[in-house]
Design a protein around this motif. Structure first.
Motif, short mmCIF file in Angstrom:
data_model
loop_
_atom_site.label_atom_id
_atom_site.label_comp_id
_atom_site.label_asym_id
_atom_site.label_seq_id
_atom_site.Cartn_x
_atom_site.Cartn_y
_atom_site.Cartn_z
N GLY A 110 43.66 33.68 36.16
CA GLY A 110 42.55 34.47 36.71
C GLY A 110 42.19 33.77 37.94
O GLY A 110 42.41 32.65 38.25
N GLU A 142 38.75 34.58 41.26
CA GLU A 142 37.65 34.98 41.78
C GLU A 142 37.84 35.53 42.89
O GLU A 142 37.81 34.99 43.91
CB GLU A 142 36.67 33.80 41.56
CG GLU A 142 35.20 34.33 41.77
CD GLU A 142 34.71 35.37 40.54
OE1 GLU A 142 33.96 36.18 41.08
OE2 GLU A 142 35.18 35.08 39.63
N GLY A 197 34.67 40.04 42.42
CA GLY A 197 34.71 39.88 40.85
C GLY A 197 35.91 39.27 40.20
O GLY A 197 36.88 39.02 41.20
N PRO A 198 36.09 39.21 39.09
CA PRO A 198 37.19 38.24 38.36
C PRO A 198 38.33 39.36 38.77
O PRO A 198 38.45 40.57 38.64
CB PRO A 198 36.85 38.50 36.85
CG PRO A 198 35.31 38.76 36.95
CD PRO A 198 35.25 39.41 37.84
N VAL A 213 42.72 39.35 37.52
CA VAL A 213 43.62 38.70 36.78
C VAL A 213 45.05 39.10 37.15
O VAL A 213 45.48 40.32 37.73
CB VAL A 213 43.55 39.41 35.25
CG1 VAL A 213 44.56 39.15 34.37
CG2 VAL A 213 42.47 39.10 34.58
N GLU A 215 39.28 43.38 36.37
CA GLU A 215 38.56 43.02 35.08
C GLU A 215 38.75 44.37 34.18
O GLU A 215 39.02 44.12 33.11
CB GLU A 215 37.21 42.55 35.25
CG GLU A 215 36.74 42.04 34.02
CD GLU A 215 35.48 41.06 34.03
OE1 GLU A 215 35.17 40.31 33.46
OE2 GLU A 215 34.68 41.84 34.79
#
Length: 139
Positions: free
Chosen positions: A35, A37, A92-93, A95, A117
């Protein structure tokens, strides 16, 4: 989650900057899931995360895939990396996944991808990684 070579690894400043965190790994398969940010500070004037930072996230996923697969014996240095940007990345996140497709004696080939996300595929990459003996790397 399974134990990996990353469990006892000191996180470098660049990984901290990107918000790097291990989500899952299958060392025997050379697969890793991380993950990141996507910070507002990473955005270009259009409000999307700048491509160089997305590339850094991919690079910081593909190298650790080799480290995990080699049980901490091998570091990498990127020889070449090709990135395809498929969708704009919003803050945002994020992956990331990477898979070692071939681990040779001196070079590894790795594939990676970044997803938002919500599952939107943001970017893909392939890389050739020069293998370095971790015991000989000065830290």
């Amino acid at each position: 989650m399974v134990k990996t070579a990353l469990d006892d690894f000191n996180m470098p400043p660049c990984a901290k900057l990107l918000g790097w965190r291990l989500l899952d790994a299958r060392p025997e398969e050379g697969w890793i899931k991380l993950g990141f940010e996507g910070k507002p500070e990473f955005c270009n004037p259009a409000g999307f995360i700048q491509g160089g930072l997305l590339s850094a996230m991919l690079d910081d996923t593909m190298g650790p895939a080799v480290l995990v697969m080699s049980e901490g014996r091998l570091y990498t240095t990127t020889v070449s990396m090709t990135v395809n940007f498929l969708a704009p990345a919003k803050p945002g996140p994020i992956v990331a996944e990477a898979k070692v497709t071939q681990l040779g004696r001196t070079i590894a080939f790795v594939e990676g991808k970044l997803m938002a996300e919500d599952g939107t595929l943001l970017a893909t990459a392939t890389a050739s990684e020069r293998l370095l003996d971790a015991a000989r790397v000065v830290r």
